[in-house]
Design an enzyme around this catalytic site. Structure first.
Site, PDB file in Angstrom:
ATOM      1  CG  HIS A 129      12.420 -34.439 -21.485  1.00 60.44           C
ATOM      2  ND1 HIS A 129      12.863 -35.738 -21.498  1.00 60.44           N
ATOM      3  CD2 HIS A 129      13.426 -33.695 -21.988  1.00 60.44           C
ATOM      4  CE1 HIS A 129      14.101 -35.786 -21.967  1.00 60.44           C
ATOM      5  NE2 HIS A 129      14.470 -34.556 -22.269  1.00 60.44           N
TER       6      HIS A 129
ATOM      7  CD  GLU B  96       4.706  -8.786 -14.752  1.00 64.93           C
ATOM      8  OE1 GLU B  96       4.391  -8.477 -13.598  1.00 64.93           O
ATOM      9  OE2 GLU B  96       5.883  -8.825 -15.122  1.00 64.93           O
TER      10      GLU B  96
ATOM     11  CE  LYS C  34       8.272  -1.823 -10.022  1.00 62.20           C
ATOM     12  NZ  LYS C  34       8.546  -2.591 -11.254  1.00 62.20           N
TER      13      LYS C  34
ATOM     14  CD1 TRP D 113      -2.584  -4.682  -4.819  1.00 63.44           C
ATOM     15  CD2 TRP D 113      -2.078  -6.081  -3.176  1.00 63.44           C
ATOM     16  NE1 TRP D 113      -2.501  -5.942  -5.367  1.00 63.44           N
ATOM     17  CE2 TRP D 113      -2.212  -6.828  -4.387  1.00 63.44           C
ATOM     18  CE3 TRP D 113      -1.778  -6.770  -2.013  1.00 63.44           C
ATOM     19  CZ2 TRP D 113      -2.032  -8.199  -4.447  1.00 63.44           C
ATOM     20  CZ3 TRP D 113      -1.602  -8.152  -2.085  1.00 63.44           C
ATOM     21  CH2 TRP D 113      -1.724  -8.844  -3.278  1.00 63.44           C
TER      22      TRP D 113
ATOM     23  CD  GLU E 147      11.512 -10.887 -16.952  1.00 60.75           C
ATOM     24  OE1 GLU E 147      11.313 -11.688 -16.012  1.00 60.75           O
ATOM     25  OE2 GLU E 147      11.069  -9.722 -16.960  1.00 60.75           O
TER      26      GLU E 147
ATOM     27  CG  ASN F 110       2.623  -0.574   3.180  1.00 62.34           C
ATOM     28  OD1 ASN F 110       2.005  -1.589   2.866  1.00 62.34           O
ATOM     29  ND2 ASN F 110       3.825  -0.305   2.717  1.00 62.34           N
ATOM     30  N   GLY F 111       1.235  -2.670   5.622  1.00 68.51           N
ATOM     31  CA  GLY F 111       1.846  -3.833   6.276  1.00 68.51           C
ATOM     32  C   GLY F 111       0.760  -4.798   6.728  1.00 68.51           C
TER      33      GLY F 111
ATOM     34  CB  CYS G 286      -0.847   0.038   1.276  1.00 67.05           C
ATOM     35  SG  CYS G 286      -1.842  -1.400   1.513  1.00 67.05           S
TER      36      CYS G 286
ATOM     37  NE  ARG H 181       4.228   1.685  -1.527  1.00 68.15           N
ATOM     38  CZ  ARG H 181       5.334   0.989  -1.264  1.00 68.15           C
ATOM     39  NH1 ARG H 181       6.375   1.104  -2.062  1.00 68.15           N
ATOM     40  NH2 ARG H 181       5.407   0.167  -0.240  1.00 68.15           N
TER      41      ARG H 181
ATOM     42  CE  LYS I 128       8.145  -7.781 -17.162  1.00 69.39           C
ATOM     43  NZ  LYS I 128       8.778  -8.607 -16.243  1.00 69.39           N
TER      44      LYS I 128
HETATM   45  C1  AGP Z   1       7.995  -8.479 -12.440  1.00 69.58           C
HETATM   46  O1  AGP Z   1       7.558  -7.862 -13.624  1.00 69.58           O
HETATM   47  C2  AGP Z   1       6.923  -8.485 -11.359  1.00 69.58           C
HETATM   48  N1  AGP Z   1       6.402  -7.212 -11.130  1.00 69.58           N
HETATM   49  C3  AGP Z   1       7.372  -9.220 -10.120  1.00 69.58           C
HETATM   50  O2  AGP Z   1       7.625 -10.550 -10.497  1.00 69.58           O
HETATM   51  C4  AGP Z   1       8.637  -8.671  -9.405  1.00 69.58           C
HETATM   52  O3  AGP Z   1       9.776  -8.898 -10.192  1.00 69.58           O
HETATM   53  C5  AGP Z   1       8.798  -9.433  -8.094  1.00 69.58           C
HETATM   54  O4  AGP Z   1       7.671  -9.172  -7.286  1.00 69.58           O
HETATM   55  C6  AGP Z   1      10.067  -9.045  -7.317  1.00 69.58           C
HETATM   56  O5  AGP Z   1      10.019  -7.693  -6.942  1.00 69.58           O
HETATM   57  P1  AGP Z   1      11.374  -7.010  -6.368  1.00 69.58           P
HETATM   58  O6  AGP Z   1      12.361  -7.034  -7.481  1.00 69.58           O
HETATM   59  O7  AGP Z   1      10.968  -5.642  -5.956  1.00 69.58           O
HETATM   60  O8  AGP Z   1      11.835  -7.860  -5.208  1.00 69.58           O
END
Ligand code: AGP
Length: 634
Positions: free
Chosen positions: A529, A513, A629, A75, A506, A101-102, A2, A27, A510
């Site tokens: 396999h 997500e 994020k 969030w 990766e 936040n937490g 948050c 966030r 991308k």
């Molecule tokens: C990546 O595009 C995502 N947003 C997510 O997987 C992110 O990489 C992951 O949560 C790790 O975040 P950080 O690098 O802030 O630890």
């Protein structure tokens, strides 16, 4: 997960809070609210579900007056995202407000106890217990009441509290959730991260764990939880607001993709001088690295993929054994690490809960710890023995791009640095590697220039995918249900080998997500396999096949896919003629680059494919559904 923001000073607070929350919206953005002191015996507040623009609309018709306020963008972790569960939360008298936040881990027992004492709860959140505890202990001094309340709490928090009885004052505290204070003239701010402060001030103070802040317009007082004063010097941030804005791009994500060559160049120039590699902030002596027998890298998501690539880099350049683990697995499997292990945590935010917990587990087991982080002053950067900052600037898009290539860049430099310490490479080889590495940003730029030149083709290819995607679904749903064998297979498959295998993972991450379309990455050698059973006319198979020691193997994989009717989209080295024999749907060319550095170049088309498909589908590219994020809760 948050964002919190606070202001006290000479100006009307409402619009400052709104702007601050907008900067923090990435966030978490499922509800938001603001609470203001307005000189009466009550705190006035507005809150609502949905994005901050909903709160903005409410404040237009029902404005709040006052010069001390706190705000929150959420969030959800406890309690569905709705108005009732939105922060701020107030005590039953309406005189105290809290934003948080937490996670309060013992909130259930606290809630039951408080209810028995006659407290009325309005929400399903964990946070609400905080404001009722503060009210319970309030005897005329808010700081003392907050201190006593925090003694009852287990969990993580960055909180800000105001009381109608103490005009012009904000009390805040931090444990394992980020909190930073912005210092102004006759005004002071607090926020979850610096990007919300930069338009007001670049002088900030990072709050540490178990610390409390008492903010008024002319003073900022830091104490520990026992009340002992702490003298913390402010730091000056080198990011300006323009850099945290979109810079003319339609989305933060595209801006950040285009920032990558410049960031990698800056990293190299900042860290390498006459072939000497420097990590001034590292605070780990070469002699400590000499005691290391193995490296364990832990991270989540994209950072985990950077760690997987880091394994290839470190083992081939520095010659040291490397394990890589997702943080959420590492922290619970009683990992075998000790004083002979260097545990590297990779994290853009430096706040990811699982990675932070893994760092603590590694420290408890006596390992040497080092964080590769992007956010200055983040928890990981302060708790690890050593830190290397990626200096990629604020990464606003939830989908990580520039942080990824910045992390890879640091792995290249760190591997060469260790090669110098361990003497696994002669100086001449280190110089040659560095010379080649300095060429890479221009090759990354070439890929981006080609994208700009061919933007229309990228757009029409994404449109073509959209058309095929819906044609498949229509075909499936037009069949009588008893004729349907199975739903159309996952629509994207990413294949890579060797140092480009992590990029296959990766690329898939991308895409899924930000476009919500099924996508999986595999080591190409694994196709036989099992995964090859998925091949029919459905999945689009993105193959990472730049010129390399395993190029022929990738060609064989693509032949097998083609033979089964699969649709090929290879990423190849410019001028590759062989690929055309396979009649790909279309191929994407990248400049020739030394194999070991190729991930920095081949990842860019993968980022652009995800971006173009998500844009074609009209998704919220910078703030995808269900994500935040920084995942600061487990
Ligand atoms: C990546 O595009 C995502 N947003 C997510 O997987 C992110 O990489 C992951 O949560 C790790 O975040 P950080 O690098 O802030 O630890």
């Amino acid at each position: 997960m948050c964002g919190i923001f606070g202001y006290t000073g000479k100006k009307e607070a409402q619009s400052l809070i709104l702007e601050g929350l907008k900067r923090l919206e990435y966030r978490g953005y499922d509800s938001s609210g603001v609470a203001v002191q307005n000189g009466t015996h009550h705190i006035f507040f507005r809150k609502t579900h949905g994005k901050i623009r909903n709160l903005e609309e409410i404040l237009k018709s029902h404005p709040l007056k006052g010069t001390t306020a706190i705000g929150h963008t959420r969030w959800a972790t406890h309690g569905t995202p709705n108005t009732l569960n939105a922060h701020p939360h107030l005590d039953n008298e309406g005189e105290i407000a809290v934003v948080h936040n937490g996670i309060i881990e013992n909130y259930s027992e606290l809630k039951e106890t408080l209810k028995k004492q006659g407290v009325r709860f309005r929400s399903q959140t964990d946070t609400e217990v905080v404001v009722h505890l503060v009210a319970k202990y309030y005897r005329g001094d808010l700081e003392t009441a907050v201190r006593q309340a925090l003694r009852r709490i287990r969990g993580t928090y960055a909180i800000a509290v105001i009381s109608s009885r103490e005009p012009g004052r904000i009390v805040a505290a931090k444990l394992d959730s980020p909190l930073v204070v912005g210092l102004g003239r006759e005004e002071n701010f607090l926020a979850s991260d610096v990007s919300a402060l930069l338009e007001h001030t670049k002088r900030v103070i990072y709050v540490e764990n178990h610390e409390m802040i008492v903010l008024s317009k002319n003073s900022v007082r830091i104490t520990d939880l026992a009340g002992k004063p702490i003298d913390r010097k402010p730091v000056t941030i080198d990011w300006d607001v323009s850099r945290a804005k979109k810079g003319g791009f339609p989305h933060y994500m595209l801006k950040e993709i285009f920032e990558q060559p410049g960031i990698v160049t800056a990293i190299l120039r900042e860290r390498v001088n006459a072939s000497v590699i420097r990590f001034d902030e590292l605070k780990v002596a070469p002699a400590e690295f000499k005691k290391i027998k193995k490296i364990t890298i832990i991270a989540c998501g994209t950072a985990y993929h950077a760690g997987l690539t880091g394994k290839y880099i470190l083992e081939s350049i520095a010659g040291i054994p490397v394990n890589v683990d997702t943080s959420s697995e590492f922290r619970y499997r009683n990992p075998k690490v000790d004083s002979g292990t260097l545990v590297i945590t990779v994290s853009q935010s430096g706040e990811t809960a699982d990675t932070l917990a893994g760092l603590r587990e590694a420290k408890a087991k006596g390992a040497l710890t080092m964080a590769i982080c992007n956010v200055l002053g983040s928890s990981m950067s302060r708790e690890a023995k050593g830190v290397i900052y990626t200096h990629a600037g604020p990464e606003i898009a939830v989908a990580s791009t520039k942080a990824y290539t910045a992390q890879l860049s640091i792995f290249y430099l760190f591997a060469l640095y260790l090669a110098g310490i361990y003497r696994t490479l002669p100086s001449a080889s280190i110089r040659r590697f560095l010379k080649e590495l300095f060429r890479v940003p221009s090759l990354m730029q070439k890929v981006l220039d080609d994208y700009k030149r061919d933007a229309k083709d990228w757009e029409s290819n994404a449109h073509d995918f959209n058309r095929r995607y819906h044609a498949q679904l229509e075909k499936y749903f037009s069949e009588a249900s008893h004729e349907r064998k199975r739903s159309p297979n996952g629509f994207f498959m990413y294949l890579g080998r060797g140092i480009n295998f992590p990029n296959a993972l990766e690329g898939a991450l991308k895409l899924k997500e930000i476009s919500y379309i099924p996508a999986e990455g595999y080591a190409a050698g694994e196709m036989k396999h099992g995964p090859i059973a998925l091949i029919d006319e459905n999945p689009w198979v993105i193959c990472l096949a730049p010129r390399s020691s395993i190029y022929e193997k990738m060609i064989s994989n693509m032949q097998e896919i083609k033979a089964r009717g699969g649709i090929l989209i290879p990423i190849v080295t410019e001028g590759d003629k062989e690929i055309h024999r396979l009649k790909p749907l279309y191929s994407i060319e990248v400049p020739r680059v030394e194999e070991i550095f190729s991930p920095l170049v081949t990842v860019i088309p993968l980022q652009l494919i995800a971006y173009c498909v998500a844009r074609e589908f009209g998704e919220d590219i910078d703030q995808p559904r269900n994500l935040a994020k920084s995942v600061t809760v487990e």
